[in-house]
Scaffold this motif. Structure first.
Motif, PDB file in Angstrom:
ATOM      1  N   TYR A  35       5.930   5.727   6.558  1.00 15.02           N
ATOM      2  CA  TYR A  35       6.829   6.887   6.587  1.00 15.02           C
ATOM      3  C   TYR A  35       6.845   7.593   7.946  1.00 15.02           C
ATOM      4  O   TYR A  35       7.308   8.732   8.042  1.00 15.02           O
TER       5      TYR A  35
ATOM      6  N   ASN B  96       1.922   9.145   0.764  1.00 17.07           N
ATOM      7  CA  ASN B  96       2.602   8.959  -0.523  1.00 17.07           C
ATOM      8  C   ASN B  96       1.512   8.985  -1.597  1.00 17.07           C
ATOM      9  O   ASN B  96       0.569   8.176  -1.517  1.00 17.07           O
TER      10      ASN B  96
ATOM     11  N   MET C  51       9.540  10.780   0.878  1.00 14.31           N
ATOM     12  CA  MET C  51      10.612  10.722  -0.111  1.00 14.31           C
ATOM     13  C   MET C  51      10.274  11.372  -1.438  1.00 14.31           C
ATOM     14  O   MET C  51      10.983  11.160  -2.420  1.00 14.31           O
TER      15      MET C  51
ATOM     16  N   PRO D 289      14.304  -2.214   2.379  1.00 13.74           N
ATOM     17  CA  PRO D 289      13.128  -2.706   1.661  1.00 13.74           C
ATOM     18  C   PRO D 289      13.252  -4.159   1.231  1.00 13.74           C
ATOM     19  O   PRO D 289      12.257  -4.870   1.138  1.00 13.74           O
TER      20      PRO D 289
ATOM     21  N   PRO E 282      15.352   3.888  -0.685  1.00 12.80           N
ATOM     22  CA  PRO E 282      16.190   4.667   0.237  1.00 12.80           C
ATOM     23  C   PRO E 282      17.592   4.882  -0.306  1.00 12.80           C
ATOM     24  O   PRO E 282      18.155   4.006  -0.975  1.00 12.80           O
TER      25      PRO E 282
ATOM     26  N   SER F 178      11.125  -0.966   5.912  1.00  8.89           N
ATOM     27  CA  SER F 178      11.602  -0.696   4.555  1.00  8.89           C
ATOM     28  C   SER F 178      12.144   0.715   4.387  1.00  8.89           C
ATOM     29  O   SER F 178      13.208   0.915   3.798  1.00  8.89           O
ATOM     30  N   LYS F 179      11.418   1.702   4.885  1.00  7.37           N
ATOM     31  CA  LYS F 179      11.830   3.101   4.731  1.00  7.37           C
ATOM     32  C   LYS F 179      12.655   3.564   5.925  1.00  7.37           C
ATOM     33  O   LYS F 179      13.747   4.119   5.765  1.00  7.37           O
TER      34      LYS F 179
ATOM     35  N   THR G 115      15.437  10.781  -3.587  1.00  6.95           N
ATOM     36  CA  THR G 115      16.466   9.856  -3.136  1.00  6.95           C
ATOM     37  C   THR G 115      17.743   9.885  -3.965  1.00  6.95           C
ATOM     38  O   THR G 115      18.638   9.064  -3.745  1.00  6.95           O
TER      39      THR G 115
ATOM     40  N   GLY H  49      10.743   5.136  -4.651  1.00  5.14           N
ATOM     41  CA  GLY H  49      11.234   5.556  -3.340  1.00  5.14           C
ATOM     42  C   GLY H  49      12.203   4.555  -2.743  1.00  5.14           C
ATOM     43  O   GLY H  49      11.934   3.988  -1.683  1.00  5.14           O
TER      44      GLY H  49
END
Length: 395
Positions: free
Chosen positions: A207, A176, A323, A243, A42, A237-238, A370, A40
């Protein structure tokens, strides 16, 4: 030479889960064209304003040692953000800043549980959760997340798993790998169990800002009656496509935060001040990239569902956030691992086997959303072709 028993507890819970991803990277390094739908990462660059904020903080010398709880400016900004989002006062003394959600969860569990304790969590689960629990000496108690229930953890299943050794209910919402989002009524019912059995609620909410249209995110922190037992972990990070900066935080009761501090100090004694300043800049306003990622990921999930659901015996689970999308490949007669390895070898498409995320996804695949739409579409064509070839051989 002798080693501590943590190595035995973590055996098989680390890099082995990422075998297909590692093989794909080796093939790419050798020059093979691979459609990589494993991790995942981005699909946005980190916003330029954030990078400039980090540079601006470095120039005047924000490069020294920092506060073990996190820089005061960042904790104050996070307190404002959480007070606004959660609808109740949350102070800087309830916040600890650490490098990324993974470090946050490590520190939370180290503070709450030890050998002999049990941690209840959903199966499937993110690939590192079993290891995070095992490193403490505690035991993970998986509870099935069922496709027919939208992969949302059910209070009745949690109730059946509770024993006198239970200490923590570990949630991940948005989830996730499934993309499931717990509803307020889910959390209220789970909270009643936690209160009745004196459990901590730990919620991985990385998320939170990637929830698809029509779905509402709820945190255990939203419910005042759960305030004394709820702890959330999150990061940029997301939500901010950052990240590599490894900037996260823990929000919980003030007493918990005070007990977490000595562990934080002996681990790291603070994060980099210039990254804290950059994070303060980032979270003080809406993310400039989250809405675009939400639109693209929702669209790509629809592309996968339209292309593959009901084709060649495949079933697609459409996510509500995050994601990733899931594909049930059990009709091919293969495990998720064998399907994924064959797909990489024969079709040059890399996906994660469901088994990397627990027994609940035996015979499933996790696909990252992604990559560009064109790559997703081509990957679907190859996945269908591989499924048809597998079914043909089985016949």
């Amino acid at each position: 030479m002798r080693y501590s028993s943590v190595h035995e507890r973590l055996a098989g819970l680390g890099s082995a889960k990422w075998e297909v991803h590692r093989l794909a990277r080796e093939k790419k390094a050798a020059g093979q064209q691979i459609i990589e739908l494993t991790i995942g990462e981005p699909d946005e660059a980190t916003p330029p304003g954030m990078i400039e904020a980090a540079r601006a903080a470095m120039r005047p010398g924000r490069l020294g040692y920092s506060d073990g709880k996190g820089e005061p400016g960042l904790r104050a900004a996070l307190a404002r953000r959480y007070s606004e989002r959660r609808g109740r006062p949350i102070g800087p003394d309830q916040i600890t800043c650490l490098p990324g959600t993974q470090t946050c969860l490590y520190a939370i569990l180290r503070t709450l549980v030890e050998a002999g304790d049990e941690v209840i969590l959903g199966d499937p689960m993110y690939a590192t959760y079993e290891g995070l629990i095992a490193q403490t000496g505690a035991t993970a108690v998986p509870v099935a997340l069922r496709p027919e229930a939208g992969f949302r953890i059910r209070p009745g299943d949690v109730a059946a798993a509770i024993t006198p050794k239970s200490r923590v209910l570990f949630l991940n919402t948005p989830h996730n790998p499934t993309g499931a989002v717990l509803r307020r009524e889910d959390i209220a019912a789970l909270g009643e169990l936690a209160r009745a059995h004196d459990l901590w609620i730990v919620s991985d909410e990385v998320y939170e800002d990637l929830v698809f249209p029509g779905v509402t995110f709820t945190s255990p922190l939203d419910l005042p009656e759960l305030a004394e037992r709820s702890i959330a972990a999150c990061s940029i990070s997301k939500s901010h496509a950052a990240p590599g900066f490894r900037s996260g935080w823990v929000v919980g009761p003030a007493e918990f935060s005070a007990r977490l501090l000595p562990l934080s100090e002996i681990m790291l004694f603070g994060s980099q001040p210039f990254i804290a300043d950059m994070t303060e800049h980032a979270i003080s306003e809406p993310s400039p990239v989250a809405a675009g990622m939400v639109a693209r990921f929702a669209r790509r999930a629809a592309i996968i569902a339209d292309a593959l659901d009901g084709e060649a015996g495949l079933r697609v689970h459409r996510p509500e956030a995050g994601m990733f999308a899931l594909i049930d490949v059990r009709a091919t007669g293969l495990s998720g691992h064998d399907f994924a390895v064959g797909l990489l070898e024969e079709q040059s498409v890399a996906v994660m086997p469901g088994e990397s995320f627990g027994q609940g996804l035996n015979g499933w695949l996790r696909l990252s959303l992604t990559q560009p739409d064109e790559a997703i579409t081509e990957a679907c064509r190859r996945i269908k072709a591989h499924a048809l070839s597998r079914r043909g051989r089985a016949a």
